[in-house]
Design a protein around this motif. Sequence first.
Motif, PDB file in Angstrom:
ATOM      1  N   PHE A 197       9.051  27.103   6.141  1.00 22.30           N
ATOM      2  CA  PHE A 197       8.028  26.418   5.678  1.00 22.30           C
ATOM      3  C   PHE A 197       7.473  26.982   4.367  1.00 22.30           C
ATOM      4  N   VAL A 198       8.167  28.305   3.929  1.00 26.67           N
ATOM      5  CA  VAL A 198       7.958  29.254   3.111  1.00 26.67           C
ATOM      6  C   VAL A 198       9.273  29.148   1.992  1.00 26.67           C
ATOM      7  N   GLU A 236      -0.537  27.362   5.853  1.00 25.65           N
ATOM      8  CA  GLU A 236      -1.083  26.729   4.673  1.00 25.65           C
ATOM      9  C   GLU A 236       0.031  25.500   4.386  1.00 25.65           C
ATOM     10  N   ASN A 237       1.188  25.603   4.681  1.00 26.40           N
ATOM     11  CA  ASN A 237       2.377  24.738   4.157  1.00 26.40           C
ATOM     12  C   ASN A 237       2.499  23.807   5.742  1.00 26.40           C
ATOM     13  N   ASN A 238       1.679  23.774   6.538  1.00 25.33           N
ATOM     14  CA  ASN A 238       1.825  23.205   7.654  1.00 25.33           C
ATOM     15  C   ASN A 238       2.852  23.084   8.900  1.00 25.33           C
TER      16      ASN A 238
END
Length: 584
Positions: A197-198, A236-238
Amino acid sequence: MSEWHLHADAKFTVGQRSEAGVKPENEDAIGIRIPEGPLLSNKGAVAIIADGVSAAEAGKEASETCVRNFLYDYYSTPETWGVKKSTTKVLTALNRWLYGQGRHFIDAGKGYVSTLSCIIFKSQTATIFHVGDSRIYRLRGNEFEQLTRDHTTYISDNQSYLARAMGLDVNLDVDCRVLDVEAGDLFLLSTDGIHDFVKSKDLRAVMEAAQAHQSKDPEHNSLEDYCQQLIEFALENNSNDNLSCQLVRVDALPQQDVNDVTQKLTELPFPPYLEEGMILDGYRIEKELHASNRSQLYRVIDTETDKVLTMKTPSVNYEDDPAYIERFVMESWIGSRIQNPHVVKVVESTRRKSCLYYLTEYVEGITLERWINEHPKPHIEEVLYIFEQVIKGVRAFHRRETLHQDLKPGNIMLDRNGEAKIIDFGSCHAKGIAEITSPIEQDGILGTAGYSSPETVLEFKSSIRSEVFSLGVILYEMLSGTEPYNGKLNHCRTKQSYSKLRYTPTYELNPLVPFWIDGAIQKAMSLDPMDRHQDVSELLYEVQHPNPNYKKQNKAALIEKNPVVFWQVLSLVLFIAFCVALYF
């Protein structure tokens, strides 16, 4: 015995965080261990991360078991084992336990499956072991690199499954990679809840910020803050998974100046000249057993216990030679870790030492070299009885990932009961110790040329197959009473000189030797290491169990070597048979 010279000066700054995220339970596990003193040098520092597979239901137990047990079991393996052997043994045992537990709960659909990624820092290298889809990254200067590859198989763009993991199969396939390490390297270990997610550029940006911050303010450990920053970035990116990461920065690597090493090695002075009747640290000198330009051996009596021991002292010829001194100090350390009835036992001194020496048990008997001279035509059974004991002693070295490197009849004692004991640890090579960077240049050939394999003499390379060669030479001498190749091994220093060697079968020198034993010896003494037995147990098996292939090969060789004699004998046999037929 002082073990200061094994101590490492490696220094690290570390930070780690793990959170459940949006999930009700955290099935990730993380751990870092940086021991102190000799353990840091012998085994290194470890960072490990594991991600329990949710679908397996026992993922949390699996990941926690991987981290907890690895950090304990790895540091419990023998000091002489290298990183790869120690880790492989531990991971194999862990995997089988997890797999077994999973099969136990199969009816309930429960399994113990987890990813695992760990990095072990030892001396100036880092060794990575990885299975699954957790990851390890490295930032070195301006270079950012993912060091592991995900073991996943994609069914579609949105669906994938783990192809490899701890506990997934009874057989474990682990990626292993060895890297050079530099001071300033920053490593990131993460689970997929973060790196899925990063984006890579954002991972790099956070690591660069952490690196810059740490360089400006080395007294303040901010790496945990940056671990938290990565977790928040992923959320923050779910991110819908557990989130765990570790940052490990290499601040300093072990490196000593040769002058510093020499000074520390010589903190204990060389012993004074020893004579019979003198007492040194409570040990009375009874008799000089052996003296050479490299060392002296004495029979001594412990004045407190009256126990008879052997004392080995270094030669004053090398008082200013740091490489010699380091090797002498290492002898007793290596020897003390080989526990076998066919290896001489190192005895720890109960009193503080005033100078450099070490003690071993005293073996009342003769060397195998003398036994060979006194038994020019020995019984085959007696030879094999002694040889089996020697093999057992050598196996004890090999199980500790240690090569003796100077196997010869003069380094094997036979006590009054005929039991064999391997002596002298002066040429030993322990892999776990060899992995530690040494600033001191070591000697080239440490063994005896007449018992050393060609690759040892020509390339300074030793292996288990090199020890097989030495054992083949020893067995040849025991059975024939003479050195193989007419003693020319002592003078071989080039490939050309080795190529001129011609093997004389032992049965030509001793008719009692069976063809198949000579065949095994000839294989053990092959000039090409790949043509020899893979290990000493294979050699022992072949000298104890007849191999018909050797007999056929030797028959063929006899026809080719002495065709005239062969046909003369055959003609005589046929003539006798013809006469017998006429008579009857």
